[in-house]
Design a protein around this motif. Sequence first.
Motif, PDB file in Angstrom:
ATOM      1  N   UNK A   3       7.952  15.835   0.180  1.00 21.41           N
ATOM      2  CA  UNK A   3       6.739  15.051   0.417  1.00 21.41           C
ATOM      3  C   UNK A   3       7.122  13.588   0.519  1.00 21.41           C
ATOM      4  N   UNK A   4       6.620  12.925   1.575  1.00 23.79           N
ATOM      5  CA  UNK A   4       7.076  11.579   1.901  1.00 23.79           C
ATOM      6  C   UNK A   4       5.982  10.570   1.569  1.00 23.79           C
ATOM      7  N   UNK A   5       6.320   9.634   0.711  1.00 20.31           N
ATOM      8  CA  UNK A   5       5.397   8.558   0.312  1.00 20.31           C
ATOM      9  C   UNK A   5       5.856   7.283   1.011  1.00 20.31           C
ATOM     10  N   UNK A   6       4.924   6.671   1.730  1.00 25.30           N
ATOM     11  CA  UNK A   6       5.215   5.471   2.502  1.00 25.30           C
ATOM     12  C   UNK A   6       4.770   4.245   1.723  1.00 25.30           C
ATOM     13  N   UNK A   7       5.728   3.333   1.504  1.00 26.82           N
ATOM     14  CA  UNK A   7       5.464   2.072   0.811  1.00 26.82           C
ATOM     15  C   UNK A   7       5.505   0.965   1.862  1.00 26.82           C
ATOM     16  N   UNK A   8       4.330   0.449   2.213  1.00 22.97           N
ATOM     17  CA  UNK A   8       4.212  -0.513   3.305  1.00 22.97           C
ATOM     18  C   UNK A   8       4.108  -1.927   2.784  1.00 22.97           C
ATOM     19  N   UNK A  61       0.848  -1.189   0.000  1.00 22.40           N
ATOM     20  CA  UNK A  61       0.000   0.000   0.000  1.00 22.40           C
ATOM     21  C   UNK A  61       0.886   1.242   0.000  1.00 22.40           C
ATOM     22  N   UNK A  62       0.415   2.277  -0.656  1.00 21.00           N
ATOM     23  CA  UNK A  62       1.159   3.540  -0.760  1.00 21.00           C
ATOM     24  C   UNK A  62       0.303   4.657  -0.203  1.00 21.00           C
ATOM     25  N   UNK A 115       9.737  -0.109 -13.430  1.00 21.26           N
ATOM     26  CA  UNK A 115       9.504   1.105 -12.654  1.00 21.26           C
ATOM     27  C   UNK A 115       8.187   1.022 -11.894  1.00 21.26           C
ATOM     28  N   UNK A 116       8.216   1.546 -10.670  1.00 18.84           N
ATOM     29  CA  UNK A 116       7.004   1.651  -9.880  1.00 18.84           C
ATOM     30  C   UNK A 116       6.363   3.003 -10.167  1.00 18.84           C
ATOM     31  N   UNK A 117       5.107   2.977 -10.597  1.00 23.53           N
ATOM     32  CA  UNK A 117       4.392   4.204 -10.945  1.00 23.53           C
ATOM     33  C   UNK A 117       3.267   4.410  -9.935  1.00 23.53           C
ATOM     34  N   UNK A 118       3.362   5.480  -9.148  1.00 13.84           N
ATOM     35  CA  UNK A 118       2.356   5.799  -8.138  1.00 13.84           C
ATOM     36  C   UNK A 118       1.463   6.907  -8.666  1.00 13.84           C
ATOM     37  N   UNK A 119       0.163   6.674  -8.636  1.00 13.15           N
ATOM     38  CA  UNK A 119      -0.806   7.654  -9.132  1.00 13.15           C
ATOM     39  C   UNK A 119      -1.093   8.673  -8.028  1.00 13.15           C
ATOM     40  N   UNK A 120      -0.680   9.919  -8.264  1.00  8.88           N
ATOM     41  CA  UNK A 120      -0.894  10.982  -7.267  1.00  8.88           C
ATOM     42  C   UNK A 120      -2.028  11.925  -7.674  1.00  8.88           C
ATOM     43  N   UNK A 121      -2.766  11.561  -8.701  1.00  6.21           N
ATOM     44  CA  UNK A 121      -3.798  12.441  -9.234  1.00  6.21           C
ATOM     45  C   UNK A 121      -4.935  12.732  -8.269  1.00  6.21           C
ATOM     46  N   UNK A 122      -5.157  11.854  -7.303  1.00  5.25           N
ATOM     47  CA  UNK A 122      -6.269  12.069  -6.370  1.00  5.25           C
ATOM     48  C   UNK A 122      -5.911  13.037  -5.242  1.00  5.25           C
ATOM     49  N   UNK A 162       0.603   8.977   1.316  1.00  2.13           N
ATOM     50  CA  UNK A 162       1.375  10.184   1.557  1.00  2.13           C
ATOM     51  C   UNK A 162       1.271  10.502   3.047  1.00  2.13           C
ATOM     52  N   UNK A 163       2.414  10.661   3.721  1.00  2.00           N
ATOM     53  CA  UNK A 163       2.361  10.944   5.152  1.00  2.00           C
ATOM     54  C   UNK A 163       1.568  12.222   5.406  1.00  2.00           C
ATOM     55  N   UNK A 164       0.686  12.132   6.397  1.00  2.00           N
ATOM     56  CA  UNK A 164      -0.195  13.247   6.705  1.00  2.00           C
ATOM     57  C   UNK A 164      -1.531  13.185   6.002  1.00  2.00           C
ATOM     58  N   UNK A 165      -1.723  12.164   5.163  1.00  2.00           N
ATOM     59  CA  UNK A 165      -2.957  12.018   4.395  1.00  2.00           C
ATOM     60  C   UNK A 165      -3.436  10.572   4.487  1.00  2.00           C
ATOM     61  N   UNK A 166      -4.738  10.373   4.612  1.00  2.00           N
ATOM     62  CA  UNK A 166      -5.293   9.027   4.780  1.00  2.00           C
ATOM     63  C   UNK A 166      -5.538   8.297   3.464  1.00  2.00           C
ATOM     64  N   UNK A 167      -5.454   8.971   2.348  1.00  2.00           N
ATOM     65  CA  UNK A 167      -5.784   8.348   1.065  1.00  2.00           C
ATOM     66  C   UNK A 167      -4.767   7.266   0.695  1.00  2.00           C
ATOM     67  N   UNK A 168      -5.267   6.127   0.252  1.00  2.00           N
ATOM     68  CA  UNK A 168      -4.420   5.072  -0.293  1.00  2.00           C
ATOM     69  C   UNK A 168      -4.277   5.325  -1.783  1.00  2.00           C
ATOM     70  N   UNK A 169      -3.045   5.393  -2.272  1.00  2.00           N
ATOM     71  CA  UNK A 169      -2.787   5.785  -3.655  1.00  2.00           C
ATOM     72  C   UNK A 169      -2.612   4.564  -4.551  1.00  2.00           C
ATOM     73  N   UNK A 170      -3.288   4.548  -5.706  1.00  2.00           N
ATOM     74  CA  UNK A 170      -3.113   3.441  -6.663  1.00  2.00           C
ATOM     75  C   UNK A 170      -1.687   3.414  -7.203  1.00  2.00           C
ATOM     76  N   UNK A 171      -1.249   2.211  -7.611  1.00  2.00           N
ATOM     77  CA  UNK A 171       0.070   2.105  -8.215  1.00  2.00           C
ATOM     78  C   UNK A 171       0.073   0.927  -9.179  1.00  2.00           C
ATOM     79  N   UNK A 172       1.045   0.944 -10.081  1.00  2.00           N
ATOM     80  CA  UNK A 172       1.274  -0.214 -10.936  1.00  2.00           C
ATOM     81  C   UNK A 172       2.761  -0.283 -11.264  1.00  2.00           C
ATOM     82  N   UNK A 173       3.179  -1.431 -11.750  1.00  2.00           N
ATOM     83  CA  UNK A 173       4.588  -1.654 -12.053  1.00  2.00           C
ATOM     84  C   UNK A 173       4.725  -1.916 -13.544  1.00  2.00           C
ATOM     85  N   UNK A 174       5.611  -1.145 -14.188  1.00  2.00           N
ATOM     86  CA  UNK A 174       5.720  -1.246 -15.644  1.00  2.00           C
ATOM     87  C   UNK A 174       7.160  -0.990 -16.076  1.00  2.00           C
TER      88      UNK A 174
END
Length: 435
Positions: free
Chosen positions: A426-431, A389-390, A407-414, A392-404
């Motif tokens: 800005x810190x993105x946590x990969x759990x 799960x991905x 490369x790991x591509x994290x969708x930050x559009x939301x 952003x620290x300080x935010x509860x939203x879980x961000x979609x991602x895919x691997x291509x």
Amino acid sequence: LVFAGLHLSSQVLPTWESINQRGYPQWFSDAKLGIFIHWGVYSVPAFASPDGYAEWFYRGLMTSDNRKAFMERVYGKDFRYEDFVPMWKAELWNPDEWAELFRKSGAKYVLLVSKHHDGYCLWPSQYAPGWNSVVTGPRRDICGELTEAVRKQGLQMGFYYSLPEWTSKIHCWYEDPDDSISTYVDTHMIPQFKELIATYKPTVLFTDGEWRNTAEQWHARELIAWYYNTVGEEAIVNDRWGEGQQHGFRTPEYTGRAKLTDRPWAECRGIGRSFGLNRNEPLENYLTSEALIRHFVLLVAAGGGLTLNVGPAADGTIPMLQQERLLDLGHWLEVNGEAIYGSQPYRMDTVSQPKVCFTRNHDALYAIAMEFPEGQLVLDLDRPSNNMTVTLLGCDKVLPWHYKKGRLVIDTGSLRYGDLRSTAAWVFKLSQSGL
């Protein structure tokens, strides 16, 4: 990098082997951030060249540089450095306010200059009977009062201590022959050093001024072993003990990061170019809050930390600009501290001047973006586990991602402006990533 593993069942012996076997306390490597304080007689003139060190004011008088011309122009030709002492009143100094500010900055330890190269002591040293802050100047035990205030805030307290002195009648540093220092060391420096440590038991010790002599001449092995045995398992020393030293956390100064990582390290620097307050320093010398945060992140991602200096005014106030920088850094750490405190470096090849750098902590990987990733964040990483799960620290939203294509591509559009609780990085946590 783990620097724990203290061997404290027996006394530390005055040998490099025994001292190094004792190791370093883990708390220091975990702390990442400390506050340095340069405050003394030199804070009255508070002057150097725009890029100079104001705390070296006395040396400027010895060499007749622009500091001497400044003093003669402003205070008169008969004015001496000693005449600044009664002008250092510290009338607005409140150690509890300082300690609270340092805690809010996110720092975990404080380093006060107990004695700089001018030999003036900030405690009632019997070895500086007319040259200390209790009988002259502020007429207060600055070391003692600040130690109490800092420890009340839950922080570790430490001291900077200059080994040599410009004002000693036994051995004048830079003027007397370097090899004639033994009487000064034996009769003045060592007993004063032990007086300071025995009185306040600081858990961090930062010695300085060592570079014209050897570790043997400074009795480094004996003093480090005595310090460790006196203060205990939380104690740590730095690496400035003269030629031949083989121990101590590394202290790169205004150099960005340490080249060697066989020991703990923390860059020491001011927010500007001087340690002591320099009223002649231009604004552009000072790091902005954003630049300070990014610089700090790079140090941590490289496996080190930062001892960040403040230079208070003679009245005891910390300049507002410096306070603002500390509070901004502290706010960033309130949101993102889990990626910093106790973390380990992950990719050392990404910490020169990256757009993204990484830390590891608590089985999570943290990708720290120096520019906000509009739309997506692309990371060159191995394929993660599918249940990663991905956030952003300080935010509860879980961000979609895919691997291509590797490369790991994290969708930050939301992510929206209201989701961002920090700036500069800005810190993105990969759990549960399995990386």
